[in-house]
Design a protein around this motif. Structure first.
Motif, short mmCIF file in Angstrom:
data_model
loop_
_atom_site.label_atom_id
_atom_site.label_comp_id
_atom_site.label_asym_id
_atom_site.label_seq_id
_atom_site.Cartn_x
_atom_site.Cartn_y
_atom_site.Cartn_z
N VAL A 1 0.87 -1.17 0.00
CA VAL A 1 0.00 0.00 0.00
C VAL A 1 0.91 1.22 0.00
CG1 VAL A 1 -1.75 1.28 1.28
CG2 VAL A 1 -1.83 -1.20 1.23
N VAL A 2 0.70 2.11 -0.97
CA VAL A 2 1.52 3.31 -1.08
C VAL A 2 0.65 4.53 -0.78
CG1 VAL A 2 2.98 4.69 -2.60
CG2 VAL A 2 2.99 2.20 -2.80
N ILE A 3 1.12 5.36 0.16
CA ILE A 3 0.39 6.56 0.55
C ILE A 3 1.21 7.78 0.13
CG2 ILE A 3 -0.56 7.85 2.51
CD1 ILE A 3 -0.65 5.01 3.93
N GLU A 4 0.57 8.65 -0.62
CA GLU A 4 1.27 9.83 -1.12
C GLU A 4 0.43 11.07 -0.84
OE1 GLU A 4 3.32 11.42 -5.26
OE2 GLU A 4 2.22 9.54 -5.27
N LYS A 5 1.11 12.11 -0.34
CA LYS A 5 0.43 13.38 -0.05
C LYS A 5 0.79 14.37 -1.16
CE LYS A 5 1.93 16.17 3.18
NZ LYS A 5 2.30 16.73 4.48
N VAL A 6 -0.24 14.95 -1.78
CA VAL A 6 -0.02 15.91 -2.86
C VAL A 6 -0.65 17.24 -2.45
CG1 VAL A 6 -0.46 16.43 -5.28
CG2 VAL A 6 -0.05 14.08 -4.58
N TYR B 1 3.80 1.89 2.67
CA TYR B 1 4.91 2.82 2.38
C TYR B 1 4.38 4.23 2.17
CZ TYR B 1 7.68 -1.38 1.50
OH TYR B 1 8.33 -2.59 1.62
N PHE B 2 5.22 5.22 2.46
CA PHE B 2 4.93 6.62 2.17
C PHE B 2 5.84 7.08 1.05
CE2 PHE B 2 3.43 6.58 6.63
CZ PHE B 2 2.20 7.20 6.46
N ILE B 3 5.36 8.00 0.23
CA ILE B 3 6.21 8.63 -0.77
C ILE B 3 6.63 9.99 -0.20
CG2 ILE B 3 6.34 9.59 -3.11
CD1 ILE B 3 6.03 6.63 -3.29
N GLU B 4 7.93 10.11 0.07
CA GLU B 4 8.46 11.36 0.61
C GLU B 4 9.61 11.83 -0.27
OE1 GLU B 4 9.58 10.72 4.67
OE2 GLU B 4 7.53 10.32 5.31
N ASP B 5 9.48 13.02 -0.81
CA ASP B 5 10.50 13.60 -1.71
C ASP B 5 10.83 12.67 -2.88
OD1 ASP B 5 10.66 15.79 0.00
OD2 ASP B 5 12.17 14.80 1.25
N GLY B 6 9.79 12.02 -3.40
CA GLY B 6 9.97 11.15 -4.56
C GLY B 6 10.55 9.79 -4.23
N ARG B 7 10.77 9.50 -2.94
CA ARG B 7 11.31 8.18 -2.53
C ARG B 7 10.28 7.43 -1.73
NH1 ARG B 7 15.46 8.62 1.08
NH2 ARG B 7 14.94 10.77 1.52
N LYS B 8 10.33 6.09 -1.83
CA LYS B 8 9.42 5.24 -1.09
C LYS B 8 10.03 4.92 0.27
CE LYS B 8 7.63 1.92 -3.63
NZ LYS B 8 7.34 0.58 -4.15
#
Length: 199
Positions: free
Chosen positions: A108-113, A188-195
């Motif tokens: 599961v990938v969580i990304e904040k935009v 996982y979180f996406i932070e600064d383009g990295r997982k």
């Protein structure tokens, strides 16, 4: 005295009712193909060649399944069936650009935009890989965080959940409590383009 001209005989397709040379422009060209190969091979030589190639492929597949190579008929040693099957598997996994298709990892990938410098959307991708129905998940997320949540198609044509606002602080705990099949190590979180792993 000049010979009287003979009338032109037009061959009509029984499938689409067009003249045979216009079948390719008709609505059911795929259905017309078998009839065209049999009755009008001179009009579509490419179709005949395609059909012959398919037949040859079928015969070689049958021979390989029995354990005889198509080159083994003339007396040369037959190729090992295991080698040919691995080559077939590689062909199936290759994409048009030559890239090899990877199986989707269960994560599961969580990304904040951030949009418009103020508004924030949290995207949750991959819950469906754990057997979670996305429409139900979006309702639960919306109710829990008192915000709007909807299922949308992402940039890769895969469905994801978009939740209004920044809910990344509490979402991991909520996902693991609500759906026990989703382990914390798979989030996982996406932070600064990295997982980055959430755990």
């Amino acid at each position: 005295m000049a010979e009287k001209p003979q009338p032109v005989r037009v061959l009509y397709c029984p499938v689409c009712s067009l003249p045979a040379e216009y079948c390719e422009f008709g609505p059911d060209f795929e259905k017309c193909k078998p009839w065209l190969i049999e009755k009008a091979p001179d009009l579509y030589p490419n179709l005949v060649k395609e059909a012959n190639d398919k037949e040859a492929d079928k015969v070689s597949e049958q021979l390989q399944s029995v354990g005889i190579s198509s080159t083994g008929v003339d007396g040369s040693a037959p190729a090992a069936p295991s080698g040919t099957s691995t080559a077939k598997q590689e062909e199936v996994k290759r994409l048009p650009g030559g890239k090899i298709k990877k199986k989707d990892k269960q994560e599961v990938v969580i990304e904040k935009v951030v949009r418009n410098k103020r508004k924030c959307v949290t995207m949750v991708k991959g819950l469906d890989l754990f057997g979670v129905k996305l429409s139900d998940a979006s309702k639960k997320l919306g109710k829990k965080f008192a915000t709007g949540a909807s299922v949308v198609k992402g940039p890769t044509e895969k469905e994801q959940i978009d939740v209004q606002g920044d809910i990344s602080y509490d979402i991991v705990e909520f996902i693991t409590d609500t759906w026990p099949d989703v382990p914390e190590t798979a989030i996982y979180f996406i932070e600064d383009g990295r997982k980055v792993p959430a755990a």
